[in-house]
Structure formats: structure tokens, C-alpha cells
Scaffold this motif. Sequence first.
Motif, PDB file in Angstrom:
ATOM      1  N   GLY A   1       0.821  -1.193   0.000  1.00 45.84           N
ATOM      2  CA  GLY A   1       0.000   0.000   0.000  1.00 45.84           C
ATOM      3  C   GLY A   1       0.860   1.249   0.000  1.00 45.84           C
ATOM      4  N   LEU A   2       0.192   2.336  -0.037  1.00 43.45           N
ATOM      5  CA  LEU A   2       0.900   3.609  -0.010  1.00 43.45           C
ATOM      6  C   LEU A   2       1.163   3.991   1.431  1.00 43.45           C
ATOM      7  N   ASN A   3       2.349   4.433   1.654  1.00 50.33           N
ATOM      8  CA  ASN A   3       2.686   4.910   2.989  1.00 50.33           C
ATOM      9  C   ASN A   3       2.117   6.294   3.193  1.00 50.33           C
ATOM     10  N   ILE A   4       2.191   6.761   4.399  1.00 51.09           N
ATOM     11  CA  ILE A   4       1.616   8.051   4.746  1.00 51.09           C
ATOM     12  C   ILE A   4       2.348   9.204   4.040  1.00 51.09           C
ATOM     13  N   GLY A   5       3.652   9.142   3.869  1.00 50.76           N
ATOM     14  CA  GLY A   5       4.435  10.218   3.277  1.00 50.76           C
ATOM     15  C   GLY A   5       4.342  10.308   1.761  1.00 50.76           C
ATOM     16  N   THR A   6       3.844   9.258   1.102  1.00 52.82           N
ATOM     17  CA  THR A   6       3.785   9.244  -0.353  1.00 52.82           C
ATOM     18  C   THR A   6       2.839  10.306  -0.895  1.00 52.82           C
ATOM     19  N   SER A   7       1.717  10.506  -0.287  1.00 53.71           N
ATOM     20  CA  SER A   7       0.769  11.516  -0.769  1.00 53.71           C
ATOM     21  C   SER A   7       1.333  12.925  -0.587  1.00 53.71           C
ATOM     22  N   SER A   8       2.081  13.151   0.485  1.00 49.10           N
ATOM     23  CA  SER A   8       2.688  14.468   0.702  1.00 49.10           C
ATOM     24  C   SER A   8       3.743  14.761  -0.356  1.00 49.10           C
ATOM     25  N   ILE A   9       4.554  13.759  -0.690  1.00 46.22           N
ATOM     26  CA  ILE A   9       5.576  13.934  -1.728  1.00 46.22           C
ATOM     27  C   ILE A   9       4.918  14.195  -3.082  1.00 46.22           C
ATOM     28  N   LEU A  10       3.840  13.497  -3.365  1.00 44.73           N
ATOM     29  CA  LEU A  10       3.117  13.692  -4.626  1.00 44.73           C
ATOM     30  C   LEU A  10       2.564  15.114  -4.710  1.00 44.73           C
ATOM     31  N   ILE A  11       2.027  15.635  -3.620  1.00 42.60           N
ATOM     32  CA  ILE A  11       1.485  17.006  -3.610  1.00 42.60           C
ATOM     33  C   ILE A  11       2.611  18.014  -3.810  1.00 42.60           C
ATOM     34  N   ILE A  12       3.764  17.799  -3.192  1.00 46.03           N
ATOM     35  CA  ILE A  12       4.895  18.710  -3.343  1.00 46.03           C
ATOM     36  C   ILE A  12       5.379  18.722  -4.795  1.00 46.03           C
ATOM     37  N   ILE A  13       5.448  17.558  -5.430  1.00 46.28           N
ATOM     38  CA  ILE A  13       5.874  17.481  -6.831  1.00 46.28           C
ATOM     39  C   ILE A  13       4.882  18.209  -7.736  1.00 46.28           C
ATOM     40  N   VAL A  14       3.592  18.032  -7.497  1.00 49.30           N
ATOM     41  CA  VAL A  14       2.569  18.716  -8.313  1.00 49.30           C
ATOM     42  C   VAL A  14       2.685  20.227  -8.142  1.00 49.30           C
TER      43      VAL A  14
END
Length: 150
Positions: free
Chosen positions: A8-21
Amino acid sequence: MKNKKRYGLNIGTSSILIIIVILCLICFSALSITSANADYRLSQKLADRTTAYYDTCNQAQLHLCELSQKLSVFYQESTSEAEYQNKIKESIQDSLTFSCSINENQILQVNISPLYPNAPDGDFLQVSGWQVINTNTPELDQSLPVFGGN
């Protein structure tokens, strides 16, 4: 029972994705501003060039009007076409070609042919040439708009 592994996706993956966007959006907005600024500067240069050309055309038209008035006076004072042509040669001489400066690199050259009209309200001259001539080669800006930094 066998333990199933969960990927599954870890908790920090969504934050990194938002920063990249957000970083991508910032880069695209900076590129858009740079492109819009370059387009604005280009359109400003084109507007200045066009204004200078039409101002020069207006000057040339005024000069043509003056020449037409001189030729009209010659026509009224002469009794024949030969006398009319002689007055033109004596008075105007080499001014059947004139030029007006557009900018430091270009001039507008106008060539004129005098006409002998059939009636007093006819055309006294014919424009045989209307040409923009480059007087010297402009220096091209080969530099890149790179931030110099301080």
C-alpha cells in the motif's frame, strides 16, 4: 494460514506527490510569465516599427503633395507640353527621387515620373517606385536572457 503481504501507499507518499505537483505548477507558471513578457516586448517593437514606417509614409505623401502643387503651377504657366517639361527640368532637376528616413537602418525611397495631364485637374505625377531600403545591417541580439544573479 499464510500471511499475505500488503503493498500500500505509505503516509508520506501523498505528501511527496502534492509537493511534486506544486513544484510543477510553479515551473509552468514561471515559463508562462516569461513567454508572455517576451511576446509583449516583441509586439512593442513591432508596434514601434510600424508607427515609424507609417509616419515616414505620411512625410512622403506630404512631399508628393508639394511636388504636385509645383507641377500644377508649371502646367498653368506653360502653353505646351515641351515648355512644361523644360520648366520641370530647370526647376526640379534631381528631386524626382527622394528618400525619407524610417530609422537608423532603413529609408523609404520614392521615385516619381511627371505627367502632362489632359485637363488642369488631372494627375501631374505618377509614383513609379516606393521602396524600403536597408542602409546598414542591424546588429542582432545573440545573447540569452539568463539570470546574472547578485
